[in-house]
Every structure is written in structure tokens, then in C-alpha cells.
Enzyme design. Structure first.
Site, PDB file in Angstrom:
ATOM      1  N   GLY A   1       0.833  -1.220  -0.095  1.00  0.00           N
ATOM      2  CA  GLY A   1       0.225   0.084   0.285  1.00  0.00           C
ATOM      3  C   GLY A   1       0.892   1.210   0.075  1.00  0.00           C
ATOM      4  N   LEU A   2       1.201   1.537  -1.235  1.00  0.00           N
ATOM      5  CA  LEU A   2       2.030   2.852  -1.375  1.00  0.00           C
ATOM      6  C   LEU A   2       1.409   4.065  -1.432  1.00  0.00           C
ATOM      7  CD1 LEU A   2       4.857   1.328  -3.510  1.00  0.00           C
ATOM      8  CD2 LEU A   2       4.783   1.260  -0.897  1.00  0.00           C
TER       9      LEU A   2
ATOM     10  N   VAL B   1      -0.129   7.497   0.814  1.00  0.00           N
ATOM     11  CA  VAL B   1       0.756   8.698   1.917  1.00  0.00           C
ATOM     12  C   VAL B   1       1.354   7.839   3.059  1.00  0.00           C
ATOM     13  CG1 VAL B   1      -1.490   9.742   2.748  1.00  0.00           C
ATOM     14  CG2 VAL B   1       0.696  10.686   2.985  1.00  0.00           C
ATOM     15  N   MET B   2       0.288   6.930   3.797  1.00  0.00           N
ATOM     16  CA  MET B   2       0.530   6.382   5.153  1.00  0.00           C
ATOM     17  C   MET B   2       1.861   5.357   4.813  1.00  0.00           C
ATOM     18  SD  MET B   2      -0.939   7.923   7.542  1.00  0.00           S
ATOM     19  CE  MET B   2      -0.835   6.882   8.991  1.00  0.00           C
TER      20      MET B   2
ATOM     21  N   ALA C   1      -9.459   0.876   3.845  1.00  0.00           N
ATOM     22  CA  ALA C   1     -10.113  -0.098   4.592  1.00  0.00           C
ATOM     23  C   ALA C   1     -11.435  -0.859   4.028  1.00  0.00           C
ATOM     24  CB  ALA C   1     -10.659   0.524   6.058  1.00  0.00           C
TER      25      ALA C   1
ATOM     26  N   SER D   1      -1.970   6.173  13.940  1.00  0.00           N
ATOM     27  CA  SER D   1      -2.602   7.660  14.182  1.00  0.00           C
ATOM     28  C   SER D   1      -1.366   8.625  14.228  1.00  0.00           C
ATOM     29  CB  SER D   1      -3.148   7.848  15.446  1.00  0.00           C
ATOM     30  OG  SER D   1      -3.616   9.252  15.495  1.00  0.00           O
TER      31      SER D   1
ATOM     32  N   GLY E   1      -1.423  10.741  11.023  1.00  0.00           N
ATOM     33  CA  GLY E   1      -1.313  11.186   9.615  1.00  0.00           C
ATOM     34  C   GLY E   1      -0.154  11.051   9.107  1.00  0.00           C
TER      35      GLY E   1
ATOM     36  N   LYS F   1      -8.315   2.428  18.645  1.00  0.00           N
ATOM     37  CA  LYS F   1      -7.915   3.464  17.437  1.00  0.00           C
ATOM     38  C   LYS F   1      -9.302   4.192  17.070  1.00  0.00           C
ATOM     39  CE  LYS F   1      -5.718   5.906  14.023  1.00  0.00           C
ATOM     40  NZ  LYS F   1      -6.771   6.305  13.283  1.00  0.00           N
TER      41      LYS F   1
ATOM     42  N   HIS G   1     -10.257   6.536  19.573  1.00  0.00           N
ATOM     43  CA  HIS G   1      -9.433   7.800  19.665  1.00  0.00           C
ATOM     44  C   HIS G   1      -9.901   8.591  18.504  1.00  0.00           C
ATOM     45  CE1 HIS G   1      -6.429   9.664  16.881  1.00  0.00           C
ATOM     46  NE2 HIS G   1      -5.446   9.709  17.850  1.00  0.00           N
ATOM     47  N   ASN G   2     -10.506   8.124  17.508  1.00  0.00           N
ATOM     48  CA  ASN G   2     -10.638   8.979  16.500  1.00  0.00           C
ATOM     49  C   ASN G   2     -11.939   9.815  17.040  1.00  0.00           C
ATOM     50  OD1 ASN G   2      -8.700   7.796  14.876  1.00  0.00           O
ATOM     51  ND2 ASN G   2      -9.823   7.817  13.032  1.00  0.00           N
TER      52      ASN G   2
ATOM     53  N   GLU H   1     -11.250  12.536  19.151  1.00  0.00           N
ATOM     54  CA  GLU H   1     -10.698  13.436  17.959  1.00  0.00           C
ATOM     55  C   GLU H   1     -11.756  14.255  17.679  1.00  0.00           C
ATOM     56  OE1 GLU H   1      -7.901  12.141  15.177  1.00  0.00           O
ATOM     57  OE2 GLU H   1      -8.985  12.922  13.716  1.00  0.00           O
TER      58      GLU H   1
ATOM     59  N   LYS I   1     -15.112  10.522   7.541  1.00  0.00           N
ATOM     60  CA  LYS I   1     -14.793   9.268   7.024  1.00  0.00           C
ATOM     61  C   LYS I   1     -15.243   7.965   7.516  1.00  0.00           C
ATOM     62  CE  LYS I   1     -11.301  10.153   3.579  1.00  0.00           C
ATOM     63  NZ  LYS I   1      -9.741  10.018   3.291  1.00  0.00           N
TER      64      LYS I   1
END
Ligand code: NBP
Length: 485
Positions: free
Chosen positions: A12-13, A15-16, A79, A131, A133, A186, A189-190, A193, A263
């Protein structure tokens, strides 16, 4: 044939994925880069990864041949279906004992299912929250792994090396628990957020509309707040956003359309809270506030029908700013109290042995909700690991008491002036509900029993004994069964 040399593969290339690979490379791990669209592998090796000790693979078979055993393969893809499809493609090229890791924002229930499925094939599975970004992935994210416990010793050295560190050097990464525990934490957490962001936005609107402050003035307020107990990444970026000028020299924030996107992880948190019966009212209001913001046309129309009255607050501006800060701080404490209640309920439901202080430590650095405040939460759970209600910890009890007067003043004035403060006010309503020894649910139970024979318990009888009254004189003797969903 030469011995495999790679420590881990990452599929998975985007951003992350790219940034995590570069981060792993910085820490001395040899990574194999893969992607569905294979041309992106060569592109990555020729550009961002140029000169680094990163390998590329053009097929999963080639990837498997490059990895030391047990093989560690991490997915950083969209996902949902993509994760299931990759798991099915990986199973034939891997061997028992190998480890598949999903680092995307997967729904925890999918992770529970996938862990069982992969384990049934003799392999191990990790579903981990990541987490922070783009910047976090590159320089040190918060990493929340769960899944097959036997996999943890094999990924621990890599994850803890690349994760963010707090000031004493502790990594913002530790084992969370079995099955979907990592992705649940997670997700929470979101959700938190979402709540933190909404609280900051309400403070901004109160200052803008209630006090008539400019973006530059608010930039200064957030800069000051960031030096105190609200010190956090989100306050810091709000400070910077408010100071950022558009090409016309005006604050860019004033030119941005007021409709929020989302999202799904906030929504998942609220759905799960409904399943658990835990009132995370602040996160729910934050999700719904984004929905209200998205109804721009309906809002424009209604604003013409119901013209706002003068929203200006009377009195000393500096005092109001301090009152708003305290209202924000108190509401934030409520949001974390609710979030921790949710995780505790989920742990009970799914059989996870969550370390609540450890979770606060993982969120202390690297992630979007990182803040000084989480250090206090860590201390609270270190002192009492069984703390069920954060508000009862002496530090938070004192903090809430110190903010209460300002919090009520801000909410009451906002209501009078017609400035929406859904998160500030739901936090206060929750607090008032929680500190009420008696609520009007006696009447509610009577209503339920009246129309549906749902029965009620009595104050003068032991808990668990249920009674039914023939309210109208025409009802029968049969009552409904008692259960809670
Ligand atoms: P994206 O979420 O945009 O996903 C891009 C990757 O998914 C690409 O490698 C793409 O391959 C692959 N992919 C897609 Br899209 N559909 C696929 C399919 N049907 N089958 C196989 N591969 C598919 O990338 P991201 O923003 O780097 O996020 C990766 C994961 O990390 C996501 O789960 C995301 O929710 C999570 N996350 C993101 C952030 C963030 O700030 N962006 C933060 C934390 C977590 P392709 O190149 O062939 O199209």
C-alpha cells in the site's frame, strides 16, 4: 539461492504506507515495498525511496521470497474489501507462523473476524491503529496493535522503534489486546478526536460571534491556551490555522466553506456506544454537528426564516475568553470520561484486558489528540487501574469544580444569544445527569409500565424484583419480560 534479508513487507504505497516504509528504513529495518498498482513500486523506489535500503516486489510471491521468517506483511490499504482480498491472496504465498498486519482504519468487528480466519489457517494476525497522519507515519506515529498475542513479540521491535516517544523515551506503542482491541482503541481515539475538534470549533464561534474577535486576535488566544492545561496538537494547529493568510492577505479560515466531511470512524464509535449502552454524548454531538454543517442549503434557507438576534456578549472580553477556556476544558474532561467508559464496557463485552493508563500513554504522543492532559489521565489510571469514572479522580474532580461556574455561564449565555454549542451543552447535561442521585426515570418506568406492561423496580424493595400496576383497571395480569438491549 541467497538467504532472505528483509524484515517486513509493506503493501500500500499511498501517503501512510510510503512514510511508514521510510520511517522503518530510518530505524535500520529492511522493508519490501508492494502495491496493487505495481508501477507505483518502481516509481517509489526511483523517487522517495532513492538511495535507501528499500526493496521492491512486483508480485506477492516475489515479496514472500525476500522476507525472513516468520514473515511479517503489513497492509496499509483502503479499509474494507481491499483488506479481505489481500488476505486471501497472501494466504497461499505465506506459511504457518507468518504474520499478516492490517494498519489501516479497519472496523474492529472486521478485525475480530479476520483474526479468527487467519489463525484458522495457522498464521497470525495483527489489526493495528496507526495515528498521526502523514507526519506521524514519517516521524513517529502512535501505534495501537491488537490481534494474535503470539504475533506481538515479532512485531514489537519494529513498531516500538518507529513509534513516537514521550519525553522519558517511552514508546507510544504497546500491546492493546486480543482480536479487535487495537482497532477498537484507535476507533475510540478517532471519536475523541471528533469531540476535541468540535469543542475547539465551538470556542472559536463563541469568540467570533459572541465577542466579535478577529482571526488574528483568536490566533493569539489559542497561542496562550497552548501554554497551559489545554496544551495539545489540536490547539496548536488551530493557532496556526487562525494565523494563516490567504493569497489576498486575509485569514484563509474566513474563506473556507463551513461544511464538514467525515470518513466514518466517529460514526462507528457512536454506533458501538449504542450497542454498549454507554452515553458518549459529546462524540455523538460532534458527529451530528458535522451532519448539520453539511446541510448548508437548508441552513441558508432556515437562517432567512429565523433571523438571528444580536449574538454579542456583554461584559469584559478577557474574562469571557477565560470563561470559554474553562468551559472547553471541563467539556473535554467529560468527553474523555465518556470515551474511557466506552472502552471499559467494550473490554467487558469482548473479553479484552485493556490497560487504560497504557492507552493514555500511547495517545500522549504521535497522534492527533496528543496533549499534556493525557499525562494526567495516565497518572489517574496508574493510581487506580480500576477507575470507572475519571471525574472521581482527585485531579479531574478539582479541575471540574474550578471550571463549573464559567462552564454554566458560557452555555447559558450561548443559549440566550442563539449561538449553537452542542458539545459544550451536552457535556454539561451529562455532568448534571451523572451527579444526580435521582433522575426522572421513575416516571419514565411508570409510563413504560402503563402502556406496555414493561414493569418497574421499587425504591422500597430489593433490586431485581419487578412490579406491574394495572394503571387503567382494564389491563390483564400478564406483564412483558424484562430485558435491556
Ligand atoms: P488510502 O486510504 O488512500 O489507500 C490507498 C491504498 O489502497 C493504495 O495502495 C491503493 O492501491 C490501495 N487500494 C485501494 Br484505494 N483500493 C484497493 C483495492 N480494492 N484492492 C487493493 N488495494 C487497494 O491510503 P492512505 O491514506 O495511505 O491510508 C491507508 C490506510 O491507513 C487506510 O485504511 C486509512 O484509513 C488509514 N489511515 C490513514 C491516515 C491518513 O491520514 N491518511 C491516518 C491513519 C490511518 P492502488 O495504488 O493500486 O490504488
Amino acid at each position: 539461492m541467497s538467504e532472505p534479508t528483509a524484515d517486513i513487507a509493506l503493501i500500500g504505497l499511498a501517503v501512510m504506507g510510503q512514510n511508514l516504509i521510510l520511517n522503518m528504513n530510518d530505524h535500520g529495518f529492511t522493508v519490501v515495498a508492494c502495491n496493487r498498482t505495481v508501477s507505483k513500486v518502481d516509481d517509489f523506489l526511483a523517487n522517495e525511496a532513492k538511495g535507501a535500503k528499500i526493496l521492491g516486489a512486483h508480485s506477492l510471491h516475489e515479496m514472500a521470497g525476500l522476507l525472513k521468517r516468520p514473515r511479517r506483511v503489513m497492509l496499509m490499504v483502503k479499509a474494507g474489501k481491499a483488506v479481505d482480498e489481500f488476505i486471501e491472496s497472501l494466504l497461499p504465498v505465506l506459511e504457518p507462523g507468518d504474520i499478516i498486519i492490517d494498519g489501516g482504519n479497519s472496523l474492529f468487528e472486521d478485525t475480530i473476524r479476520r483474526t479468527k480466519h487467519v489463525e484458522s489457517k495457522g498464521l497470525l494476525y495483527i489489526g493495528t491503529g496507526v495515528s498521526g497522519g502523514e507526519e506521524g507515519a514519517r516521524r513517529g506515529p502512535s501505534i495501537m496493535p491488537g490481534g494474535s498475542p503470539a504475533a506481538w513479540p515479532h512485531v514489537k521491535p519494529i513498531f516500538q522503534a518507529i513509534s513516537a516517544k514521550v519525553s522519558d523515551g517511552s514508546p507510544c506503542c504497546d500491546w492493546v489486546g486480543e482480536g479487535g482491541a487495537g482497532h477498537y482503541v484507535k476507533m475510540t481515539h478517532n471519536g475523541i478526536e471528533y469531540g476535541d475538534m468540535q469543542l475547539i470549533c465551538e470556542a472559536y464561534q463563541l469568540m467570533k460571534d459572541g465577542l466579535g474577535m478577529t482571526a488574528d486576535e483568536m490566533h493569539q488566544v489559542f497561542a496562550d491556551w497552548n501554554k497551559g492545561e489545554l496544551d495539545s496538537y489540536l490547539i496548536e494547529i488551530t493557532r496556526d490555522i487562525l494565523g494563516f493568510k490567504d493569497t489576498d492577505g486575509q485569514p484563509i479560515v474566513d474563506n473556507i466553506l463551513d461544511t464538514a466531511g467525515q470518513k466514518g470512524t466517529g460514526k462507528w464509535t457512536v454506533i458501538s456506544s449504542q450497542d454498549m449502552g454507554i452515553p458518549i454524548t459529546l462524540i455523538a454531538e460532534a458527529v451530528y454537528s458535522r451532519c448539520v454543517s453539511a446541510m448548508k442549503d437548508a441552513r441558508v434557507e432556515a437562517s432567512k426564516a429565523f433571523k438571528p438576534s444580536n449574538p454579542k456578549f456583554a461584559g469584559d472580553r478577557a474574562q469571557w475568553v477565560e470563561d470559554i477556556r474553562k468551559a472547553l476544558y471541563a467539556s473535554k474532561i467529560i468527553s474523555y470520561t465518556q470515551g474511557y467508559m466506552l472502552m471499559r464496557a467494550a473490554a467487558k463485552q469482548y473479553g479484552w484486558n485493556l490497560n487504560y493508563g497504557g492507552i493514555a500513554l500511547m495517545w500522549r504522543g504521535g497522534c492527533i489528540i496528543r496533549s499534556a492532559f493525557l499525562g494526567e489521565i495516565k497518572k489517574a489510571f496508574d493510581k487506580n487501574p480500576n477507575l470507572g469514572n475519571l471525574l472521581l479522580n482527585p485531579f479531574f474532580k478539582k479541575a471540574i469544580k474550578g471550571c463549573q461556574r464559567s462552564w454554566r455561564k458560557v452555555v447559558a449565555t450561548a443559549v440566550k444569544k442563539g449561538i449553537p454549542v452542542p458539545a459544550f451543552s451536552t457535556a454539561l447535561a451529562f455532568f448534571d445527569g451523572l451527579r444526580s442521585e435521582r433522575l426522572p426515570a421513575n416516571l419514565l418506568q411508570a409510563q413504560r409500565d402503563y402502556f406496555g406492561a414493561h414493569t418497574y423496580e421499587r425504591l422500597d424493595k430489593p433490586r431485581g424484583e419487578f412490579f406491574h400496576t394495572n394503571w387503567t383497571g382494564t389491563g390483564g395480569r400478564i406483564s412483558a419480560s424484562t430485558y435491556t438491549v
